[in-house]
Structure formats: structure tokens, C-alpha cells
Design a protein around this motif. Structure first.
Motif, mmCIF file in Angstrom:
data_model
loop_
_atom_site.group_PDB
_atom_site.id
_atom_site.type_symbol
_atom_site.label_atom_id
_atom_site.label_comp_id
_atom_site.label_asym_id
_atom_site.label_seq_id
_atom_site.Cartn_x
_atom_site.Cartn_y
_atom_site.Cartn_z
ATOM 1 N N ILE A 52 0.836 -1.197 0.000
ATOM 2 C CA ILE A 52 0.000 0.000 0.000
ATOM 3 C C ILE A 52 0.874 1.253 0.000
ATOM 4 O O ILE A 52 1.583 1.520 0.975
ATOM 5 C CB ILE A 52 -0.940 0.016 1.221
ATOM 6 N N PRO A 53 0.856 2.046 -1.096
ATOM 7 C CA PRO A 53 1.640 3.284 -1.117
ATOM 8 C C PRO A 53 1.040 4.326 -0.168
ATOM 9 O O PRO A 53 -0.156 4.614 -0.243
ATOM 10 C CB PRO A 53 1.567 3.759 -2.565
ATOM 11 N N HIS A 54 1.846 4.876 0.709
ATOM 12 C CA HIS A 54 1.354 5.793 1.736
ATOM 13 C C HIS A 54 0.669 7.020 1.156
ATOM 14 O O HIS A 54 -0.399 7.424 1.632
ATOM 15 C CB HIS A 54 2.509 6.222 2.649
ATOM 16 N N ASN A 55 1.260 7.625 0.136
ATOM 17 C CA ASN A 55 0.675 8.849 -0.428
ATOM 18 C C ASN A 55 -0.694 8.591 -1.044
ATOM 19 O O ASN A 55 -1.625 9.378 -0.864
ATOM 20 C CB ASN A 55 1.615 9.474 -1.454
ATOM 21 N N LEU A 56 -0.837 7.487 -1.766
ATOM 22 C CA LEU A 56 -2.130 7.159 -2.370
ATOM 23 C C LEU A 56 -3.164 6.834 -1.295
ATOM 24 O O LEU A 56 -4.325 7.214 -1.406
ATOM 25 C CB LEU A 56 -1.984 5.992 -3.346
ATOM 26 N N LEU A 57 -2.742 6.162 -0.246
ATOM 27 C CA LEU A 57 -3.645 5.854 0.869
ATOM 28 C C LEU A 57 -4.199 7.138 1.478
ATOM 29 O O LEU A 57 -5.413 7.253 1.697
ATOM 30 C CB LEU A 57 -2.915 5.035 1.925
ATOM 31 N N MET A 61 -8.078 8.366 1.655
ATOM 32 C CA MET A 61 -8.729 8.684 2.929
ATOM 33 C C MET A 61 -9.390 10.054 2.870
ATOM 34 O O MET A 61 -10.517 10.217 3.337
ATOM 35 C CB MET A 61 -7.712 8.620 4.070
ATOM 36 N N ARG A 62 -8.702 11.012 2.267
ATOM 37 C CA ARG A 62 -9.282 12.351 2.128
ATOM 38 C C ARG A 62 -10.483 12.324 1.189
ATOM 39 O O ARG A 62 -11.487 12.983 1.434
ATOM 40 C CB ARG A 62 -8.229 13.332 1.642
ATOM 41 N N ALA A 63 -10.391 11.543 0.109
ATOM 42 C CA ALA A 63 -11.509 11.441 -0.841
ATOM 43 C C ALA A 63 -12.740 10.827 -0.182
ATOM 44 O O ALA A 63 -13.865 11.160 -0.544
ATOM 45 C CB ALA A 63 -11.087 10.612 -2.051
ATOM 46 N N LEU A 73 -2.638 12.164 10.892
ATOM 47 C CA LEU A 73 -2.206 11.224 11.930
ATOM 48 C C LEU A 73 -1.715 9.918 11.309
ATOM 49 O O LEU A 73 -0.630 9.425 11.640
ATOM 50 C CB LEU A 73 -3.345 10.947 12.913
ATOM 51 N N ILE A 74 -2.487 9.366 10.379
ATOM 52 C CA ILE A 74 -2.086 8.124 9.712
ATOM 53 C C ILE A 74 -0.825 8.356 8.883
ATOM 54 O O ILE A 74 0.110 7.546 8.912
ATOM 55 C CB ILE A 74 -3.229 7.579 8.821
ATOM 56 N N HIS A 75 -0.773 9.476 8.156
ATOM 57 C CA HIS A 75 0.403 9.766 7.336
ATOM 58 C C HIS A 75 1.664 9.900 8.209
ATOM 59 O O HIS A 75 2.714 9.347 7.878
ATOM 60 C CB HIS A 75 0.186 11.036 6.520
ATOM 61 N N LYS A 99 5.955 2.379 1.392
ATOM 62 C CA LYS A 99 4.680 1.687 1.220
ATOM 63 C C LYS A 99 4.569 0.579 2.246
ATOM 64 O O LYS A 99 5.549 0.131 2.817
ATOM 65 C CB LYS A 99 4.531 1.147 -0.202
ATOM 66 N N GLY A 100 3.326 0.164 2.478
ATOM 67 C CA GLY A 100 3.080 -0.911 3.420
ATOM 68 C C GLY A 100 2.588 -0.407 4.764
ATOM 69 O O GLY A 100 2.734 0.757 5.110
ATOM 70 N N VAL A 101 1.979 -1.310 5.501
ATOM 71 C CA VAL A 101 1.450 -1.037 6.831
ATOM 72 C C VAL A 101 2.233 -1.906 7.811
ATOM 73 O O VAL A 101 2.410 -3.097 7.557
ATOM 74 C CB VAL A 101 -0.055 -1.371 6.895
ATOM 75 N N PRO A 102 2.708 -1.343 8.918
ATOM 76 C CA PRO A 102 3.468 -2.155 9.869
ATOM 77 C C PRO A 102 2.670 -3.374 10.333
ATOM 78 O O PRO A 102 1.468 -3.280 10.586
ATOM 79 C CB PRO A 102 3.721 -1.201 11.035
ATOM 80 N N GLN A 103 3.351 -4.508 10.432
ATOM 81 C CA GLN A 103 2.693 -5.740 10.860
ATOM 82 C C GLN A 103 2.244 -5.613 12.308
ATOM 83 O O GLN A 103 2.922 -5.017 13.129
ATOM 84 C CB GLN A 103 3.630 -6.922 10.702
#
Length: 132
Positions: A52-57, A61-63, A73-75, A99-103
Motif C-alpha cells: 500500500i503506497p502511503h501517499n495514495l492511501l 482517505m481524504r476522498a 495522523l495516519i500519514h 509503502k506498506g502497513v506495519p505488521q
């Protein structure tokens, strides 16, 4: 506020892999009774949280209407993380994780659902069912 699509079954109260399987089998039975063709494409999403690319995420979320404070906060949580690889005594250089979400993150499934929630808008003439 984000409303998740009904095809997302895992990690939600009242939904499970069994829910997804029952829904798929019922859809197949109905289609076969009508004389339609049935096919399945299965994808392994076991590494999806790592992609998961952080910027696109944050943009998604804003959309979906999450507040600037929530998306910031998430960023901030996902940004400025680094990793290295150590094998024996040899170490790689530190590289930033973009990119990615911590396990183990409790928000991991929620973040993943936000990221893939709009997939239904890009699949036509088919039914999707997503489960873990």
C-alpha cells in the motif's frame, strides 16, 4: 465517513471467510440455474498490506471524507520509517519505507479496506467477493 462495500468480508463484525464462501456459492447456483457461465479468479493477497503506497492511501482517505487531522495522523504514523537487513554480521544500508502497513497494527485491516474499497468501480460484468 467511509462506508465499506458489502463485498469486503474479513475483519468485520458479522462477516467471515464462511460468509464470503456462502455468498459465492449462492451466486454460482443462481447463475448456473439461469444457464450462465461461472468462473473464479483467486488472488493471494497475503502480502497486500506490504504494497500500500502511503501517499495514495492518504489521498483515498481524504476522498472518503476523513478529516485532515485523521489523515495527517495516519500519514505521520506511516512516514519516516526505515528498515535494514542483517544477515550474520553484514548489514544493508537503512532505507525509507514508502509503502506498506506495519505488521501487527490494529488499524492494518481498516487501512487495507480503505485502500481497496473502490475496486468494485473498476470491475464490470462480474461479481467480486473479497475475504481473507
Amino acid at each position: 465517513m467511509v462506508f465499506f462495500n458489502h463485498i469486503l468480508s474479513a475483519f468485520r463484525p458479522g462477516y467471515s471467510c464462511q460468509t464470503a464462501l456462502l455468498r459465492v456459492v449462492e451466486d454460482w447456483k443462481i447463475a448456473l440455474d439461469r444457464g450462465d457461465h461461472v468462473a473464479a479468479i483467486l488472488m493471494d493477497l497475503s502480502k497486500a498490506f506490504d504494497c500500500i503506497p502511503h501517499n495514495l492511501l492518504v489521498l483515498k482517505m481524504r476522498a472518503y471524507g476523513l478529516s485532515d487531522a485523521a489523515t495527517d495522523l495516519i500519514h505521520n504514523y506511516l512516514s519516516n520509517r526505515k528498515q535494514m537487513v542483517k544477515i550474520g554480521d553484514a548489514c544493508s544500508i537503512w532505507l525509507e519505507i514508502i509503502k506498506g502497513v506495519p505488521q501487527g497494527l490494529i488499524l492494518g485491516p481498516m487501512i487495507f479496506y480503505i485502500f481497496i474499497n473502490d475496486i468494485v468501480y473498476f470491475v464490470e460484468q462480474s461479481k467480486l467477493q473479497l475475504s481473507r
